[in-house]
Design a protein around this motif. Structure first.
Motif, PDB file in Angstrom:
ATOM      1  N   ARG A 265     -34.144 -11.790 -32.354  1.00  0.00           N
ATOM      2  CA  ARG A 265     -34.449 -11.570 -30.943  1.00  0.00           C
ATOM      3  C   ARG A 265     -35.284 -10.318 -30.805  1.00  0.00           C
ATOM      4  O   ARG A 265     -35.272  -9.458 -31.686  1.00  0.00           O
ATOM      5  CB  ARG A 265     -33.153 -11.439 -30.128  1.00  0.00           C
ATOM      6  CG  ARG A 265     -32.333 -12.719 -30.082  1.00  0.00           C
ATOM      7  CD  ARG A 265     -30.968 -12.492 -29.439  1.00  0.00           C
ATOM      8  NE  ARG A 265     -30.285 -13.759 -29.227  1.00  0.00           N
ATOM      9  CZ  ARG A 265     -29.599 -14.410 -30.157  1.00  0.00           C
ATOM     10  NH1 ARG A 265     -29.512 -13.895 -31.380  1.00  0.00           N
ATOM     11  NH2 ARG A 265     -29.007 -15.551 -29.883  1.00  0.00           N
ATOM     12  N   ARG A 266     -36.001 -10.211 -29.704  1.00  0.00           N
ATOM     13  CA  ARG A 266     -36.710  -8.969 -29.422  1.00  0.00           C
ATOM     14  C   ARG A 266     -35.690  -7.893 -29.114  1.00  0.00           C
ATOM     15  O   ARG A 266     -34.726  -8.112 -28.376  1.00  0.00           O
ATOM     16  CB  ARG A 266     -37.683  -9.156 -28.270  1.00  0.00           C
ATOM     17  CG  ARG A 266     -38.830 -10.093 -28.596  1.00  0.00           C
ATOM     18  CD  ARG A 266     -39.876 -10.126 -27.513  1.00  0.00           C
ATOM     19  NE  ARG A 266     -40.495  -8.815 -27.279  1.00  0.00           N
ATOM     20  CZ  ARG A 266     -41.587  -8.618 -26.555  1.00  0.00           C
ATOM     21  NH1 ARG A 266     -42.192  -9.652 -25.992  1.00  0.00           N
ATOM     22  NH2 ARG A 266     -42.075  -7.419 -26.387  1.00  0.00           N
ATOM     23  N   ALA A 267     -35.885  -6.707 -29.707  1.00  0.00           N
ATOM     24  CA  ALA A 267     -34.918  -5.630 -29.513  1.00  0.00           C
ATOM     25  C   ALA A 267     -34.771  -5.274 -28.038  1.00  0.00           C
ATOM     26  O   ALA A 267     -33.674  -4.926 -27.577  1.00  0.00           O
ATOM     27  CB  ALA A 267     -35.336  -4.407 -30.322  1.00  0.00           C
ATOM     28  N   ASP A 268     -35.869  -5.383 -27.285  1.00  0.00           N
ATOM     29  CA  ASP A 268     -35.821  -5.059 -25.855  1.00  0.00           C
ATOM     30  C   ASP A 268     -34.891  -5.988 -25.094  1.00  0.00           C
ATOM     31  O   ASP A 268     -34.371  -5.612 -24.035  1.00  0.00           O
ATOM     32  CB  ASP A 268     -37.225  -5.139 -25.240  1.00  0.00           C
ATOM     33  CG  ASP A 268     -38.150  -4.061 -25.772  1.00  0.00           C
ATOM     34  OD1 ASP A 268     -37.645  -3.097 -26.380  1.00  0.00           O
ATOM     35  OD2 ASP A 268     -39.377  -4.198 -25.612  1.00  0.00           O
ATOM     36  N   ASP A 269     -34.663  -7.189 -25.612  1.00  0.00           N
ATOM     37  CA  ASP A 269     -33.804  -8.157 -24.931  1.00  0.00           C
ATOM     38  C   ASP A 269     -32.342  -8.027 -25.339  1.00  0.00           C
ATOM     39  O   ASP A 269     -31.475  -8.681 -24.743  1.00  0.00           O
ATOM     40  CB  ASP A 269     -34.277  -9.589 -25.234  1.00  0.00           C
ATOM     41  CG  ASP A 269     -35.665  -9.859 -24.698  1.00  0.00           C
ATOM     42  OD1 ASP A 269     -36.061  -9.175 -23.739  1.00  0.00           O
ATOM     43  OD2 ASP A 269     -36.360 -10.741 -25.241  1.00  0.00           O
ATOM     44  N   GLY A 270     -32.069  -7.227 -26.386  1.00  0.00           N
ATOM     45  CA  GLY A 270     -30.698  -7.031 -26.821  1.00  0.00           C
ATOM     46  C   GLY A 270     -30.168  -8.214 -27.611  1.00  0.00           C
ATOM     47  O   GLY A 270     -30.825  -9.254 -27.744  1.00  0.00           O
TER      48      GLY A 270
END
Length: 321
Positions: A265-270
């Motif tokens: 997953r994108r880190a920004d999305d957690g």
């Protein structure tokens, strides 16, 4: 085929499809460094080995494989795929022709299905397809190795080293002469470092060659028809693959590596965000630390920090978006 080299001191059996050879012989990083320095060898005797002989062997294989092999010079190594009608990867072959016979090694246990397909396509061609797994063992000498090659070995030489097709009865004698042995985990770590995809690891039921960067190395774009060619041509000329292979640098503070199949997953999305890919192979490298190969959606930004489960990961481009 369970390897007799599992009886060597320190040998620890591998898992999964590699369970018939050693994961390591007691020191994973030492074994990696030895291979990187061009010493030792890797026991790959669990891999399937097939031969194709007969006057029509090269012209016949040329019709079935993704690679241009009709004029393959004796001794020249190459790679090729067998695709489904929809262009998905079904088999991967590492080939060499010795002047009278084509030798190929394939993933453990996959040779029976491959031979069944080849036999169904023989028609009137003068070819003989043989499963040589029971009497032939594959071993790998790393690039730079000065080990003496037995006279009865068929050699497949690449930029990464030499694959030797040896009589299985001579495997233990070879190991005693050429050792020390390095386990499959060391070999896999160097494979990941080189961004080299492996069938069944970096592939699933819908993988197409473009996603793994196999155009050129295993797929020739200027050859005649073969099964699945329409998909290859369409993606090459009109579009982009839906996914792309990436190399990941993983957070070295984590105790456990994210397993194959771990969602990205994108880190920004957690950790609860939308999945954009998954880990295919993760390893501990003697210099780079924990690293992995993964498949991600093509439109994932190249600089986007990722999470493999809860492990932070940074991308390195393998296949351009």
């Amino acid at each position: 085929m369970k390897s007799p080299l599992l009886s060597l001191p320190g040998a620890v059996p591998a898992e999964g499809v590699d369970e018939d050879v050693a994961a390591h012989y007691g020191d994973l990083f030492r074994e990696q460094r030895a291979l990187a320095d061009g010493t030792g060898f890797v026991d790959l005797s669990h891999r399937g080995v097939i031969t194709v002989s007969g006057d029509d062997r090269l012209s016949w294989l040329h019709l079935l494989l993704t690679q241009h092999v009709s004029d393959l010079p004796a001794g020249q190594a190459t790679e090729a795929l067998v695709l489904s009608a929809n262009g998905h990867i079904e088999h991967a072959l590492s080939l060499v022709d010795d002047g009278t016979t084509v030798w190929a090694h394939v993933e453990p246990g996959s040779q029976e299905a491959l031979i069944a397909y080849l036999e169904s396509m023989k028609f009137f061609y003068r070819v003989e397809v043989t499963d040589r797994t029971a009497d032939t063992a594959l071993v790998h000498l790393p690039a730079g190795s000065i080990a003496e090659v037995p006279e009865d070995a068929v050699v497949r030489e690449t930029a990464y080293g030499r694959d030797l097709f040896l009589p299985r009865a001579g495997l233990e004698k070879f190991a005693a002469a050429v050792g020390p042995a390095a386990g499959i985990l060391a070999y896999e770590a160097l494979r990941v470092e080189r961004h080299r995809p492996r069938l069944g690891f970096e592939t699933d039921h819908r993988t197409i060659p473009h996603e793994l960067g196999l155009i050129g190395s295993a797929v020739h774009l200027q050859k005649g028809c073969y099964r699945g060619q329409e998909t290859v041509a369409r993606v090459q000329n009109l579009g982009k693959p839906p996914r792309r292979l990436v190399f990941l640098h993983l957070d070295g503070s984590e105790v456990h590596l994210p397993a194959a199949g771990t969602e990205l997953r994108r880190a920004d999305d957690g950790p609860d965000g939308r999945a954009i890919g998954f880990i295919t192979t993760s390893v501990r490298h003697h210099e780079l630390g924990p690293v992995a190969l993964a498949l991600v959606k093509r439109n994932v930004p190249l600089d986007a920090p990722l999470l493999a489960g809860t492990t932070a990961a940074a991308q390195e481009v393998v296949v351009e978006p």
